[in-house]
Design a protein around this motif. Structure first.
Motif, mmCIF file in Angstrom:
data_model
loop_
_atom_site.group_PDB
_atom_site.id
_atom_site.type_symbol
_atom_site.label_atom_id
_atom_site.label_comp_id
_atom_site.label_asym_id
_atom_site.label_seq_id
_atom_site.Cartn_x
_atom_site.Cartn_y
_atom_site.Cartn_z
ATOM 1 N N ARG A 122 0.741 -1.309 0.038
ATOM 2 C CA ARG A 122 0.134 0.007 -0.056
ATOM 3 C C ARG A 122 0.889 1.351 0.085
ATOM 4 N N GLU A 123 2.122 1.214 0.794
ATOM 5 C CA GLU A 123 2.736 2.620 1.131
ATOM 6 C C GLU A 123 3.592 2.798 -0.058
ATOM 7 N N SER A 124 4.471 1.651 -0.586
ATOM 8 C CA SER A 124 5.409 1.901 -1.625
ATOM 9 C C SER A 124 5.024 1.601 -3.095
ATOM 10 N N PHE A 125 4.507 0.294 -3.108
ATOM 11 C CA PHE A 125 4.309 -0.265 -4.435
ATOM 12 C C PHE A 125 3.209 0.436 -5.112
ATOM 13 N N MET A 126 2.050 1.058 -4.402
ATOM 14 C CA MET A 126 1.026 1.986 -5.048
ATOM 15 C C MET A 126 1.415 3.314 -5.070
ATOM 16 N N ASP A 127 2.758 3.720 -4.945
ATOM 17 C CA ASP A 127 3.212 5.080 -4.865
ATOM 18 C C ASP A 127 3.811 5.398 -6.353
ATOM 19 N N ASP A 128 3.262 6.310 -7.046
ATOM 20 C CA ASP A 128 3.687 6.607 -8.228
ATOM 21 C C ASP A 128 5.242 6.941 -8.572
ATOM 22 N N GLU A 129 5.827 7.745 -7.774
ATOM 23 C CA GLU A 129 7.045 8.196 -7.573
ATOM 24 C C GLU A 129 7.918 6.895 -7.543
ATOM 25 N N ILE A 130 7.825 6.140 -6.500
ATOM 26 C CA ILE A 130 8.596 5.113 -6.338
ATOM 27 C C ILE A 130 8.331 3.956 -7.516
ATOM 28 N N ALA A 131 7.319 3.756 -7.693
ATOM 29 C CA ALA A 131 6.934 2.816 -8.884
ATOM 30 C C ALA A 131 7.844 3.096 -10.282
ATOM 31 N N ALA A 132 7.869 4.682 -10.565
ATOM 32 C CA ALA A 132 8.481 5.362 -11.573
ATOM 33 C C ALA A 132 9.802 5.123 -11.630
ATOM 34 N N PHE A 133 10.716 5.090 -10.162
ATOM 35 C CA PHE A 133 12.077 5.016 -10.303
ATOM 36 C C PHE A 133 12.404 3.482 -10.344
ATOM 37 N N LEU A 134 11.727 2.771 -9.572
ATOM 38 C CA LEU A 134 11.891 1.268 -9.955
ATOM 39 C C LEU A 134 11.804 0.933 -11.328
ATOM 40 N N ASN A 135 10.656 1.126 -12.136
ATOM 41 C CA ASN A 135 10.447 0.710 -13.289
ATOM 42 C C ASN A 135 11.421 1.284 -14.285
ATOM 43 N N GLU A 136 12.205 2.473 -14.089
ATOM 44 C CA GLU A 136 13.280 2.801 -14.861
ATOM 45 C C GLU A 136 14.644 2.268 -14.583
ATOM 46 N N HIS A 137 14.723 2.144 -13.433
ATOM 47 C CA HIS A 137 16.245 1.389 -13.093
ATOM 48 C C HIS A 137 16.460 0.097 -12.673
ATOM 49 N N PHE A 138 15.457 -0.740 -12.500
ATOM 50 C CA PHE A 138 15.330 -2.058 -11.953
ATOM 51 C C PHE A 138 14.241 -2.987 -12.931
ATOM 52 N N VAL A 139 14.891 -4.381 -12.604
ATOM 53 C CA VAL A 139 13.877 -5.281 -13.101
ATOM 54 C C VAL A 139 13.111 -5.713 -11.748
ATOM 55 N N CYS A 140 11.857 -5.497 -11.691
ATOM 56 C CA CYS A 140 11.107 -5.823 -10.363
ATOM 57 C C CYS A 140 10.591 -7.212 -10.303
ATOM 58 N N ILE A 141 10.753 -8.200 -9.669
ATOM 59 C CA ILE A 141 10.175 -9.441 -9.391
ATOM 60 C C ILE A 141 9.413 -9.754 -8.153
ATOM 61 N N LYS A 142 8.196 -10.103 -8.311
ATOM 62 C CA LYS A 142 7.416 -10.352 -7.198
ATOM 63 C C LYS A 142 7.186 -12.001 -7.083
ATOM 64 N N ILE A 143 7.334 -12.627 -5.453
ATOM 65 C CA ILE A 143 7.155 -13.873 -5.395
ATOM 66 C C ILE A 143 6.444 -14.174 -4.315
ATOM 67 N N ASP A 144 5.660 -15.152 -4.469
ATOM 68 C CA ASP A 144 4.745 -15.887 -3.375
ATOM 69 C C ASP A 144 5.471 -17.018 -2.967
ATOM 70 N N ARG A 145 6.075 -16.723 -1.770
ATOM 71 C CA ARG A 145 7.051 -17.804 -1.101
ATOM 72 C C ARG A 145 6.376 -18.933 -0.688
ATOM 73 N N GLU A 146 5.129 -19.108 -0.776
ATOM 74 C CA GLU A 146 4.474 -20.403 -0.463
ATOM 75 C C GLU A 146 4.229 -21.300 -2.050
ATOM 76 N N GLU A 147 4.454 -20.421 -3.035
ATOM 77 C CA GLU A 147 4.756 -21.134 -4.287
ATOM 78 C C GLU A 147 6.027 -21.355 -4.564
ATOM 79 N N ARG A 148 7.005 -20.772 -4.226
ATOM 80 C CA ARG A 148 8.338 -20.824 -4.287
ATOM 81 C C ARG A 148 9.169 -20.921 -3.218
#
Length: 700
Positions: free
Chosen positions: A128-154
């Motif tokens: 809610r705080e960071s991944f829905m934040d447009d400024e943070i998301a824009a920086f992540l999208n420009e400079h990183f490859v962002c991967i999300k994992i469900d630990r119960e699956e992996r």
């Protein structure tokens, strides 16, 4: 060989360079508000448990939130309820896979890896705080490859990167926030980060990602060097065969019991390893075994005392859902008063077996009530119409912790008659001060039920007869509330645990409906989570996927064995035998014995570990050994005893070093020694064994 201390020094040096531009000279690793204290013992990582983001709709409804959250990202194509909660983040998330990893290499970008699960509170806070934040998301999208994992699956990937953050900082938790170089090697990370810098000095996530990117731009060679060394240390940590060879012996069980006793809470039951307290089912199974089979009378009595005290206090406190049945994940206090409200399948599965077996041992009517209430909860709220069991219920509703479960005095008075309220308030502690956040109550027995009945001058049966309709009325009232998110993943191994829980409960309590539910779940998993003889990890929304892990094979086999014990039907025994044969084919370590956590043809990761220590879920190798011993006797495959012996040989060196962390291994040792008393190093596989009628008996 890489020194762990040198790795920590190098990581600290890099952290210091990252910290230069962070507020207050912080190291950049988030404060550990997201992580739990270790649950069972130092070797076990206990992490945060949790909650969903503001959307606590059913998982399939999470796909339909474009208007609220904007354009969907790649996670919208996933089936995991946890991943779907992030499908409308402005962060350009990728699932773990070749597409994301290849992109990072091709573009020379760092990877931001975020790992969590659907019932993790701080995971949802950060979403809610960071991944829905447009400024943070824009920086992540420009400079990183962002991967999300469900630990119960992996869990394989989660364990690797959790080990990395532990090596860096000696603790861990979820959400796990890791920074990897383009080769997916970790070099920096933490758990929960607030979105912006805080007054207490905690660095904000935006500050952290900017500084990490700056360091990468300035000194790639140094970052890659740290990543190489940390990856080597993770590999060493997870793959090393620590300890010296040790023959299995019954004294090992006494050593485990003695080690557990050092942390036992005499007043409140349970085992104290920090400010929180967990049920720790594998340790309780060891105590149950000792209470039944120890030949030393004092040890036997001590085991029963610790077991009964723990089961009694858990059943009395707020950890137990006294309105709806079942247990929450853990308690935030030593007295079991206030829980972290999520409900996990694996906890309730193991506790169903434990309370049923403890009822068989002690005759306690309260234990039987616990089992019946737990089973009713599972069948009412956690069972798919097709028969499988769901993974978890969240702790929060509308971002409020425990909202579904807590009550004000006024709410209770409005739902009940005056007489009903007075009785309920006296029995469940509502006539005292609120026990949750100033104005709310978590219902819990004010004392043991026997003591309450005696104080009120009635029998326990009469007291319970008066309470049943009151609880039913409150359950119906609670059902009108907005429900917490249900994680509808049907995980093979966790279903195996619940199959065993209901099969054991049905056998002990002579309740065929429980056994029927276990049969239905077993049929579902064998039909839907198996392809060409090979198990799959998860089934969600009609789709089964991901190669299963060792825990899936052994825990499902354990459940099928419990069904065989409950029904005498050899079809379940044959299925267990077939699964075990496939398990040996896919996971066996021909060089050193024992089973790897991942199959021989699994994707290549930083490390290939073996599952030896108990956590909230018992050790895969320990359960494998127990299964092999049972099948050697009942399926007539004597060679399985040799495989069990070699498996136990991989456990005993570590068992000698850290007994409190391996109660399941100790139980397997007792079962093996009963099946093969002489326990020779090598034995003709055709030589007959002499198993007793009660496997696991500790005899001289």
């Amino acid at each position: 060989m890489t020194s762990m201390w040198s790795v920590r020094w190098v990581c600290a040096a890099l952290a210091a360079s990252i910290a230069v531009l962070l507020p207050c000279g912080s190291c950049g690793v988030a404060p550990q508000i997201a992580a739990e204290e270790p649950a069972e013992e130092p070797a076990t990582i206990a992490k945060d448990d949790a909650k969903p983001d503001g959307n606590d709709a059913k998982p399939d409804e999470a796909k339909a939130n474009d208007k609220v959250h904007g354009k969907a990202n790649r996670l919208a194509k996933e089936s995991s309820p946890y991943l779907l909660l992030h499908a409308h983040n402005p962060v350009d998330w990728y699932p773990w896979g070749e597409e994301a990893l290849a992109k990072a290499k091709k573009e020379g970008k760092l990877i931001f890896l975020s790992i969590g699960y659907s019932s993790c509170y701080w995971c949802h806070v950060m979403e809610r705080e960071s991944f829905m934040d447009d400024e943070i998301a824009a920086f992540l999208n420009e400079h990183f490859v962002c991967i999300k994992i469900d630990r119960e699956e992996r869990p394989d990937i989660d364990e690797i990167y959790m080990t990395a953050v532990q090596l860096m900082r000696n603790n861990g938790g979820w959400p796990l926030s890791m920074f990897l170089n383009p080769d997916a090697k970790p070099f920096f990370g933490g758990t929960y980060f607030p979105p912006r810098d805080r007054e207490d000095g905690a660095p904000g996530f935006l500050t952290v990602v900017k500084r990490v990117q700056e360091v990468w731009g300035e000194d790639k060679e140094n970052v890659n060097g740290v990543a190489d060394r940390l990856a080597d240390a993770v590999k060493q940590q997870l793959e090393s065969q620590r300890g010296v060879p040790a023959e299995p012996k019954l004294e090992m069980l006494a050593e485990v019991q003695a080690a557990m006793a050092q942390h036992f809470d005499e007043e409140n039951g349970g085992f104290a390893y920090g400010r929180t307290k967990f049920p720790s089912p594998p340790g309780l199974v060891l105590l149950l075994h000792r209470a039944r089979h120890a030949t030393d009378a004092d040890a036997k009595a001590a085991a029963l005392r610790m077991l009964a005290r723990t089961l009694d206090k858990m059943a009395q406190g707020g950890l137990r859902d006294h309105i709806g049945g079942g247990f929450h994940r853990y308690s935030v206090d030593p007295q079991w008063h206030v829980p972290h409200f999520e409900k996990m399948l694996y906890d309730n599965a193991q506790l169903a077996s434990l309370y049923a077996e403890a009822f068989e041992l002690t005759g306690s009517a309260e234990y039987r009530r616990v089992v019946d209430e737990l089973a009713a909860f599972m069948l009412r709220e956690m069972t798919d119409p097709a028969g499988g069991f769901y993974s978890a219920l969240d702790a929060e509703t509308d971002a409020v912790e425990g909202k579904f479960y807590i009550w004000t005095r006024e709410e209770l008075q409005a739902a009940l008659t005056k007489e009903e309220y007075e009785l309920f308030a006296a029995v469940y502690g509502i006539d005292g001060e609120p026990n949750f956040e100033e104005h709310h109550y978590v219902p819990q027995l004010a004392d043991g039920r026997d003591a309450i009945a005696k104080e009120r001058g009635v029998s326990v049966d009469d007291l319970e007869a008066s309470l049943v309709p009151i609880r039913a009325k409150l359950l119906a009232e609670r059902a009108k509330r907005k429900r917490p998110l249900t994680d509808t993943k049907i995980l093979t191994g966790w279903n195996g645990m619940m199959i065993r829980g209901l099969a054991d409960a049905g056998r002990v309590l002579r309740n065929e409906s429980y056994i029927d539910a276990a049969k239905a779940a077993a049929t579902f998993v064998l039909t839907n989570n198996r392809r060409d003889g090979r198990l799959l990890r998860t089934h969600t929304a009609g789709e089964a996927k991901l190669n299963a892990y060792l825990e899936d094979y052994v825990l499902l086999c354990d459940g099928l064995i419990a069904l065989h014990r409950a029904t005498g039907d050899d079809n379940w025994l044959n299925e267990a035998d077939s699964i075990t044969a496939k398990q040996i084919e896919l996971f066996w370590d021909e060089k050193n014995g024992g089973f790897f956590f991942t199959s021989a043809d699994h994707e290549e990761l930083i490390a290939k570990r073996k599952d030896t220590f108990d956590g909230p879920i018992p050790s895969g190798n320990a359960i494998a050994a127990s299964n092999l011993i049972y099948l050697a006797k009942h399926a007539g495959n004597e060679a399985y005893l040799d495989t069990a012996e070699k498996t136990i040989a991989t456990l005993t060196p570590r068992l000698a070093l850290g007994p409190a962390s391996m109660p399941s291994a100790a139980v397997a040792v007792a079962q093996f020694l009963e099946a093969r008393p002489a326990a020779p190093a090598k034995l003709d596989p055709d030589a007959p064994a002499e198993p007793s009628s009660e496997p696991g008996q500790e005899s001289e």
